[in-house]
Design a protein around this motif. Structure first.
Motif, PDB file in Angstrom:
ATOM      1  N   ALA A 183       0.873  -1.179   0.000  1.00 49.81           N
ATOM      2  CA  ALA A 183       0.000   0.000   0.000  1.00 49.81           C
ATOM      3  C   ALA A 183       0.908   1.226   0.000  1.00 49.81           C
ATOM      4  CB  ALA A 183      -0.909   0.009   1.229  1.00 49.81           C
ATOM      5  N   LYS A 199      -0.740   9.089  -8.166  1.00 49.53           N
ATOM      6  CA  LYS A 199      -1.781   8.205  -7.608  1.00 49.53           C
ATOM      7  C   LYS A 199      -2.417   7.367  -8.718  1.00 49.53           C
ATOM      8  CE  LYS A 199      -2.575  11.078  -3.609  1.00 49.53           C
ATOM      9  NZ  LYS A 199      -3.144  12.353  -3.282  1.00 49.53           N
ATOM     10  N   GLU A 208      -2.424   3.335  -8.880  1.00 50.85           N
ATOM     11  CA  GLU A 208      -3.698   2.637  -9.116  1.00 50.85           C
ATOM     12  C   GLU A 208      -3.590   1.625 -10.265  1.00 50.85           C
ATOM     13  OE1 GLU A 208      -7.351   5.131  -9.815  1.00 50.85           O
ATOM     14  OE2 GLU A 208      -6.809   5.735  -7.765  1.00 50.85           O
ATOM     15  N   ASP A 261      -2.870  -1.635  -9.202  1.00 52.24           N
ATOM     16  CA  ASP A 261      -3.846  -2.156  -8.233  1.00 52.24           C
ATOM     17  C   ASP A 261      -3.309  -2.125  -6.801  1.00 52.24           C
ATOM     18  OD1 ASP A 261      -6.044  -2.648  -9.923  1.00 52.24           O
ATOM     19  OD2 ASP A 261      -5.033  -4.418 -10.715  1.00 52.24           O
ATOM     20  N   PRO A 275      -3.374  -0.060  -3.259  1.00 52.55           N
ATOM     21  CA  PRO A 275      -4.195   0.966  -2.602  1.00 52.55           C
ATOM     22  C   PRO A 275      -3.398   2.253  -2.323  1.00 52.55           C
ATOM     23  CG  PRO A 275      -4.351  -1.152  -1.444  1.00 52.55           C
ATOM     24  CD  PRO A 275      -3.256  -1.284  -2.449  1.00 52.55           C
ATOM     25  N   ASN A 276      -4.011   3.403  -2.641  1.00 48.27           N
ATOM     26  CA  ASN A 276      -3.510   4.727  -2.240  1.00 48.27           C
ATOM     27  C   ASN A 276      -4.250   5.101  -0.964  1.00 48.27           C
ATOM     28  OD1 ASN A 276      -1.715   5.775  -4.355  1.00 48.27           O
ATOM     29  ND2 ASN A 276      -3.499   5.664  -5.704  1.00 48.27           N
ATOM     30  N   ILE A 277      -3.522   5.428   0.097  1.00 52.07           N
ATOM     31  CA  ILE A 277      -4.187   5.701   1.376  1.00 52.07           C
ATOM     32  C   ILE A 277      -3.736   7.045   1.945  1.00 52.07           C
ATOM     33  CG2 ILE A 277      -4.351   4.903   3.799  1.00 52.07           C
ATOM     34  CD1 ILE A 277      -4.261   2.049   2.532  1.00 52.07           C
ATOM     35  N   CYS A 321      -6.663  -1.063   5.833  1.00 49.71           N
ATOM     36  CA  CYS A 321      -6.368  -1.694   4.557  1.00 49.71           C
ATOM     37  C   CYS A 321      -6.133  -3.164   4.864  1.00 49.71           C
ATOM     38  CB  CYS A 321      -5.130  -1.057   3.934  1.00 49.71           C
ATOM     39  SG  CYS A 321      -4.662  -1.826   2.381  1.00 49.71           S
ATOM     40  N   GLU A 351      -7.099  -6.552   0.366  1.00 50.35           N
ATOM     41  CA  GLU A 351      -7.069  -5.370  -0.516  1.00 50.35           C
ATOM     42  C   GLU A 351      -5.648  -5.066  -0.984  1.00 50.35           C
ATOM     43  OE1 GLU A 351      -9.430  -1.836   1.212  1.00 50.35           O
ATOM     44  OE2 GLU A 351      -9.345  -3.294   2.852  1.00 50.35           O
ATOM     45  N   ALA A 352      -4.668  -5.409  -0.145  1.00 48.03           N
ATOM     46  CA  ALA A 352      -3.290  -5.008  -0.425  1.00 48.03           C
ATOM     47  C   ALA A 352      -2.494  -6.071  -1.176  1.00 48.03           C
ATOM     48  CB  ALA A 352      -2.586  -4.679   0.888  1.00 48.03           C
TER      49      ALA A 352
END
Length: 285
Positions: free
Chosen positions: A58, A95, A99, A102, A104-106, A255, A259-260
Motif C-alpha cells: 500500500a 496516484k 492505481e 492495483d 491501494p492509495n491511502i 487496509c 485489498e493489499a
C-alpha cells in the motif's frame, strides 16, 4: 507469513523530483505534463519490489498541508515553501500510476502519511511481517519485532534496513525512545524547537542514562548546571514537541491484507505507461 510493504509516497516522490529537477530534467511529455517525479517514484518503488519481493503493498500520502499538529503548534512545518510548480500536477498523476498497479492509495485529511503508515503497520503486524519504505528517519520509532524500516540511501536500490537489534546497535536506545529523542533535539525540517541548545549527542546520553523525558525531569539535579537550565526553561515546549514527534497509530484508516495483495495486470500498467509516455518502465516490471 505475508510480507507487507508500506510505501511513504511523499518521501519517494519528493526525492525523485529533486534528483532530476536540479538539472532541469522535468521529462515533459507531449501533453505538456512534467513526469520526472512520478517516473522516479515508480523506479524507487519497483526497484524495492524486485529487491524485497513483498506479497502485499500500500502507498500512503499526505492529504493537504494542514494536520492536527498545526492546531497544536502554529509554527509546525511553517518553514516549508510550497511545492515547485512542476511538481503540482504530479500529485494526482502519481496516484493514477499507483492505481494502475492495483495498489491501494491511502491518506486522510488532517493527518500525515506517517500516521497512516503507523496505523496500518501496527494493525497488520500480527498477520504479516511489515516493512516501511521511506527516506524519513521519523519512521524509526515504529520499529517492532515484526515491523522493520527500510531507509533509502543515495541512488536507486541502496537500502539501510533496521529492526530492533540494528536500531539499538546504531543509536543505543529503543525505537520508542526515538520520540523523546526528537522532542529533546527538536526538528528543523518540521520546524519545532525542542530544547534549544540540546543536540543529538546530549539527548542520546540523557535518554540512555534516564530512559525518558519523565526520567530526565525527575533527575534534573543530576544534570550539569547548563543542561538543567536549558531543560527547565523549555519544559512546556518539550512536552509539546513530544506530541508533535509521535506518529499517531490509531487514525481511522484501514487496509486489509486482501485489498493489499500485490498482483497487477501487465497490460493495464503498459497502457498507463504509454499514455503518459513513461520511458523505461518496462525494464522494471
Amino acid at each position: 507469513m505475508p510480507s507487507f510493504l508500506l510505501v511513504d509516497g511523499m518521501a519517494l516522490l519528493f526525492r525523485a523530483f529533486y534528483a532530476t529537477a536540479a538539472t532541469g530534467q522535468f521529462m515533459i511529455n507531449s501533453k505538456g505534463m512534467p513526469t520526472n517525479a512520478v517516473q522516479g517514484f515508480l523506479k524507487h518503488m519497483l526497484t524495492a519490489v524486485n529487491y524485497f519481493s513483498p506479497t502485499h503493498m500500500a502507498v500512503c500520502w499526505d492529504m493537504g498541508s494542514a494536520t492536527f499538529r498545526n492546531e497544536l503548534f502554529e509554527g509546525y512545518k511553517a518553514n516549508r515553501s510550497s511545492a515547485p510548480i512542476e511538481m503540482v500536477p504530479q500529485f494526482d498523476l502519481v496516484k493514477e500510476a499507483v492505481e494502475a498497479f492495483d495498489i491501494p492509495n491511502i491518506g486522510l485529511p488532517g493527518f500525515e502519511a506517517d500516521d497512516c503508515i503507523g496505523t496500518l503497520a501496527k494493525a497488520s503486524s500480527t498477520a504479516s511481517s511489515v516493512s516501511i519504505l521511506t527516506g524519513d528517519q521519523d519512521m524509526l520509532q515504529l520499529i517492532e519485532s515484526n515491523i522493520s524500516v527500510i531507509l533509502l540511501k543515495k541512488g536507486f536500490g541502496n537500502y539501510e534496513v533496521h529492526n530492533p537489534d540494528t536500531f539499538y546497535e546504531w543509536k543505543g536506545i529503543t525505537p520508542r525512545q526515538m520520540i523523546d529523542l526528537k522532542a529533546l533535539m527538536g526538528d528543523t525540517a518540521d520546524n519545532y524547537p525542542g530544547v534549544k541548545g540540546i543536540g543529538e549527542k546530549t539527548a542520546l546520553k540523557l535518554l540512555i542514562q534516564f530512559g525518558s523525558i519523565e526520567g530526565i525531569l525527575e533527575n534534573l539535579d543530576s544534570l550539569t548546571k547548563t543542561q538543567k537550565a536549558k531543560i527547565e526553561s523549555a519544559v512546556d515546549m518539550l512536552h509539546l514537541s513530544r506530541q508533535l514527534a509521535e506518529i499517531k497509530c490509531d487514525v481511522p484508516v484501514s487496509c486489509s491484507l486482501e485489498e493489499a495483495a500485490f498482483q497487477y495486470d501487465r497490460e493495464k500498467v503498459k497502457y498507463m505507461a504509454q499514455h503518459h509516455e513513461f520511458k523505461g518502465l518496462h525494464r522494471l516490471l
